[in-house]
Design a protein around this motif. Sequence first.
Motif, PDB file in Angstrom:
ATOM      1  N   ARG A 138       5.396  10.365 -11.411  1.00  0.00           N
ATOM      2  CA  ARG A 138       6.817  10.668 -11.595  1.00  0.00           C
ATOM      3  C   ARG A 138       7.696   9.960 -10.559  1.00  0.00           C
ATOM      4  O   ARG A 138       8.816   9.559 -10.865  1.00  0.00           O
ATOM      5  N   PHE A 139       7.192   9.845  -9.342  1.00  0.00           N
ATOM      6  CA  PHE A 139       7.954   9.224  -8.259  1.00  0.00           C
ATOM      7  C   PHE A 139       7.374   7.845  -7.953  1.00  0.00           C
ATOM      8  O   PHE A 139       6.160   7.623  -8.059  1.00  0.00           O
ATOM      9  N   THR A 140       8.247   6.926  -7.551  1.00  0.00           N
ATOM     10  CA  THR A 140       7.825   5.585  -7.167  1.00  0.00           C
ATOM     11  C   THR A 140       8.561   5.165  -5.901  1.00  0.00           C
ATOM     12  O   THR A 140       9.795   5.223  -5.848  1.00  0.00           O
ATOM     13  N   ILE A 141       7.790   4.742  -4.912  1.00  0.00           N
ATOM     14  CA  ILE A 141       8.381   4.267  -3.664  1.00  0.00           C
ATOM     15  C   ILE A 141       8.331   2.736  -3.627  1.00  0.00           C
ATOM     16  O   ILE A 141       7.393   2.120  -4.136  1.00  0.00           O
ATOM     17  N   SER A 142       9.349   2.153  -3.040  1.00  0.00           N
ATOM     18  CA  SER A 142       9.374   0.698  -2.866  1.00  0.00           C
ATOM     19  C   SER A 142      10.191   0.395  -1.613  1.00  0.00           C
ATOM     20  O   SER A 142      10.943   1.253  -1.133  1.00  0.00           O
ATOM     21  N   ARG A 143      10.009  -0.800  -1.091  1.00  0.00           N
ATOM     22  CA  ARG A 143      10.801  -1.171   0.081  1.00  0.00           C
ATOM     23  C   ARG A 143      11.288  -2.597  -0.063  1.00  0.00           C
ATOM     24  O   ARG A 143      10.596  -3.457  -0.615  1.00  0.00           O
ATOM     25  N   ASP A 144      12.480  -2.804   0.438  1.00  0.00           N
ATOM     26  CA  ASP A 144      13.097  -4.122   0.453  1.00  0.00           C
ATOM     27  C   ASP A 144      13.252  -4.514   1.914  1.00  0.00           C
ATOM     28  O   ASP A 144      14.132  -3.998   2.607  1.00  0.00           O
ATOM     29  N   MET A 147       0.843  -1.189   0.000  1.00  0.00           N
ATOM     30  CA  MET A 147       0.000   0.000   0.000  1.00  0.00           C
ATOM     31  C   MET A 147       0.885   1.248   0.000  1.00  0.00           C
ATOM     32  O   MET A 147       1.814   1.365   0.796  1.00  0.00           O
ATOM     33  N   THR A 148       0.565   2.147  -0.918  1.00  0.00           N
ATOM     34  CA  THR A 148       1.340   3.379  -1.022  1.00  0.00           C
ATOM     35  C   THR A 148       0.401   4.573  -1.123  1.00  0.00           C
ATOM     36  O   THR A 148      -0.775   4.436  -1.465  1.00  0.00           O
ATOM     37  N   SER A 149       0.952   5.730  -0.847  1.00  0.00           N
ATOM     38  CA  SER A 149       0.200   6.969  -0.967  1.00  0.00           C
ATOM     39  C   SER A 149       1.145   8.038  -1.486  1.00  0.00           C
ATOM     40  O   SER A 149       2.258   8.176  -0.965  1.00  0.00           O
ATOM     41  N   TYR A 150       0.689   8.787  -2.492  1.00  0.00           N
ATOM     42  CA  TYR A 150       1.520   9.797  -3.135  1.00  0.00           C
ATOM     43  C   TYR A 150       0.864  11.167  -3.064  1.00  0.00           C
ATOM     44  O   TYR A 150      -0.363  11.284  -3.218  1.00  0.00           O
ATOM     45  N   ALA A 151       1.664  12.180  -2.904  1.00  0.00           N
ATOM     46  CA  ALA A 151       1.174  13.539  -3.068  1.00  0.00           C
ATOM     47  C   ALA A 151       0.840  13.754  -4.538  1.00  0.00           C
ATOM     48  O   ALA A 151       1.500  13.200  -5.419  1.00  0.00           O
ATOM     49  N   ASP A 152      -0.167  14.570  -4.800  1.00  0.00           N
ATOM     50  CA  ASP A 152      -0.584  14.805  -6.183  1.00  0.00           C
ATOM     51  C   ASP A 152       0.561  15.365  -7.029  1.00  0.00           C
ATOM     52  O   ASP A 152       0.647  15.073  -8.227  1.00  0.00           O
ATOM     53  N   SER A 153       1.417  16.139  -6.417  1.00  0.00           N
ATOM     54  CA  SER A 153       2.483  16.801  -7.159  1.00  0.00           C
ATOM     55  C   SER A 153       3.531  15.838  -7.710  1.00  0.00           C
ATOM     56  O   SER A 153       4.306  16.209  -8.597  1.00  0.00           O
ATOM     57  N   VAL A 154       3.564  14.613  -7.196  1.00  0.00           N
ATOM     58  CA  VAL A 154       4.593  13.667  -7.646  1.00  0.00           C
ATOM     59  C   VAL A 154       4.014  12.409  -8.291  1.00  0.00           C
ATOM     60  O   VAL A 154       4.764  11.567  -8.776  1.00  0.00           O
TER      61      VAL A 154
END
Length: 122
Positions: free
Chosen positions: A67-73, A57-64
């Motif tokens: 363009r931006f991608t979050i991930s975790r290892d 589950m992820t959540s992004y600000a509208d401004s990004v």
Amino acid sequence: QAQLEESGGGLVQAGGSLRLSCAASRGFFRNYFIAWFRQAPGKEREFVVGIDRSGTMTSYADSVKGRFTISRDNVKTTVFLQMNSLKPEDTAVYYCTAGPGLSTRRQEYGYWGRGTQVTVSS
């Protein structure tokens, strides 16, 4: 003591890419949601993106968004922020933070890294 350490910042031209990393201690990492905030000179620290414990589950600000991608290892206990199509307005100090839930409010996060500078030139 929780520790978060950011890396990967730098200077890039508009349209370019950077990948930020946030490394955390193992015992701490698996128990917390991780988010990125940023703070530009003279502005409030703002939410950028967050991810839950499992990475589903992820959540992004509208401004990004887009363009931006979050991930975790969770094996490497590291969160990554891939930033593409960077704009001058993305220039800021980027902070990694951890908290008990996925929130856009900075007050909900109790642990912070020292930040890494991202500068996007036009």
